[in-house]
Design a protein around this motif. Sequence first.
Motif, PDB file in Angstrom:
ATOM      1  N   ALA A 241       0.764  -1.088  -0.136  1.00 29.66           N
ATOM      2  CA  ALA A 241      -0.218   0.213  -0.090  1.00 29.66           C
ATOM      3  C   ALA A 241       0.797   1.117  -0.044  1.00 29.66           C
ATOM      4  O   ALA A 241       0.378   2.140  -0.421  1.00 29.66           O
ATOM      5  CB  ALA A 241      -0.946  -0.041   1.212  1.00 29.66           C
ATOM      6  N   GLY A 242       2.046   1.404   0.492  1.00 30.55           N
ATOM      7  CA  GLY A 242       2.866   2.305   0.559  1.00 30.55           C
ATOM      8  C   GLY A 242       4.211   1.803   1.128  1.00 30.55           C
ATOM      9  O   GLY A 242       4.461   0.960   1.740  1.00 30.55           O
ATOM     10  N   LEU A 243       5.173   2.821   1.061  1.00 32.79           N
ATOM     11  CA  LEU A 243       6.628   2.438   1.632  1.00 32.79           C
ATOM     12  C   LEU A 243       6.463   2.135   2.964  1.00 32.79           C
ATOM     13  O   LEU A 243       7.375   1.269   3.239  1.00 32.79           O
ATOM     14  CB  LEU A 243       7.353   3.904   1.597  1.00 32.79           C
ATOM     15  N   HIS A 244       5.614   2.709   3.850  1.00 29.85           N
ATOM     16  CA  HIS A 244       5.463   2.143   5.524  1.00 29.85           C
ATOM     17  C   HIS A 244       5.178   0.622   5.436  1.00 29.85           C
ATOM     18  O   HIS A 244       5.711  -0.087   6.577  1.00 29.85           O
ATOM     19  CB  HIS A 244       4.696   2.945   5.880  1.00 29.85           C
ATOM     20  N   GLU A 245       4.447   0.116   4.620  1.00 32.91           N
ATOM     21  CA  GLU A 245       4.144  -1.458   4.434  1.00 32.91           C
ATOM     22  C   GLU A 245       5.421  -2.212   4.289  1.00 32.91           C
ATOM     23  O   GLU A 245       5.746  -3.136   4.892  1.00 32.91           O
ATOM     24  CB  GLU A 245       3.089  -1.865   3.761  1.00 32.91           C
ATOM     25  N   ILE A 246       6.289  -1.659   3.556  1.00 32.00           N
ATOM     26  CA  ILE A 246       7.730  -2.190   3.317  1.00 32.00           C
ATOM     27  C   ILE A 246       8.715  -2.308   4.611  1.00 32.00           C
ATOM     28  O   ILE A 246       9.086  -3.260   5.049  1.00 32.00           O
ATOM     29  CB  ILE A 246       8.456  -1.762   2.061  1.00 32.00           C
TER      30      ILE A 246
END
Length: 436
Positions: A241-246
């Motif tokens: 969903a976005g960088l923060h998920e990674i």
Amino acid sequence: MEKIDGKNLKHTLTPEEIITAEGREITLCACVHKIKKSGGFYFVLLRTGRYVYQTVYRAGKCKGDFAALCEGAYISVSGTVKKEERAPYGFEIELTDFEILSKPKSECPFDISASHLGVSIETSMEHRFAALRNPEERAAFKICEGVTTAFSSFMQKNGFTEIHTPKLTTLNMEDKKHAFRLKYFGETAYLAQSPQLYKQAAVAFFERVFEVGSAYRADKHNSTRHLNEFISLDFEMAYAAGLHEIMAVITAFLKHAIKYLNKNYQNELQILGVTLPEIKTIPCITFNEALEILCKPKKQPDLDPTDEVKICKWAREKFKTGLIFIEKFPQKKRPFYVMGSKGNPKLTETFDLIFDGKEIASGSLRLHDYDELTVKIKRMGIDEAQYAPYLDMFLCGMPPHGGAAIGLERLVMQLLGLDDIRQATLFPRDLHHITP
Ligand code: ATP
């Protein structure tokens, strides 16, 4: 004819197994680590693949020919297990017999049994085959094993499929100038700088993939944190969903790895005198915020090593952790990634993870749209034909995806507080070393 049934495999006894044999005779194969005279007997320290055990030789009680024994010899012993609080692991083995299996031709260049070898990394590398017999020198590599095992088990538990991608390739997304080039049956090939293209391709059919593999960089670095061949812990996931998920995946993996190491590698952590950090959360700031904290001009395209040290000091003071994510780097250094849709469109959906002053991981959301990619390639003036095989995967359709790479040796170096990445590399490949 005999049939091999694969049953009753042997292994070297662990301290836990030996202590349960108290009062009984056991047999063991090991290397003579150290012989020390003590009054009327000798301590013979035996080094197994992981532990150093204390055995005792008393003339008249042991049948083996003591005069033939020497440090560095590989032997098979039998002896009785006795509780001994002062010995490592709380026991010693009273030798009843031994047989010499193999003897060294010459002495080691340094005292292998010293608790610290006390030689420079250069000397250690010059005599690598000898140095790695020292328990402290080898301990970092058991930690490497722990980290890769933790990475694989964590990834599998979270639905990632393990893949193995080629290291000999003609596809090279990163700068070819920094790739090792070689001849491949008359064609030019490169040693893969990262598995990125292949792991991206694999999200189309596996959604989530990971790989533990070698990566090659031909840069003429002369630093304590760069190698020319290193192990990359890579993962790639569809529908991020976005960088923060990674970043969340990396944070959860690090927590898991530390728990796993604390549980299974106390032996090595004690030898190294290391207490692993406790990770609860990892702060995340943007690249521009980092520049502000560092009082640096906004035009700077990337952080330099001293910036990374300073920003981690700041994180330690403010958040009591040496780990910090920095996200949304400018496009200049990271042209192939998704651009920030909100806020500044010139900033990319990329991040680095810095640990006590050194980058240990980087990740991003990748471009997945064929048209967007081709426009970008054209705009950058890159030869399109060169990317044709890469673009093929996008022609067939790709899910939105992103991923990251963690440098194994960098992570271990920082976890253990080592001064040089070579101390976390079994046989380092750098500007000056292609042997042993
Ligand atoms: P650096 O800026 O430190 O040279 P990089 O930006 O080139 O690293 P990436 O290409 O993003 O690094 O690689 C991902 C990770 O792989 C890095 O965060 C690092 O942990 C590790 N890594 C990269 N290059 C090297 C190297 N030459 N030696 C050891 N590890 C490396």
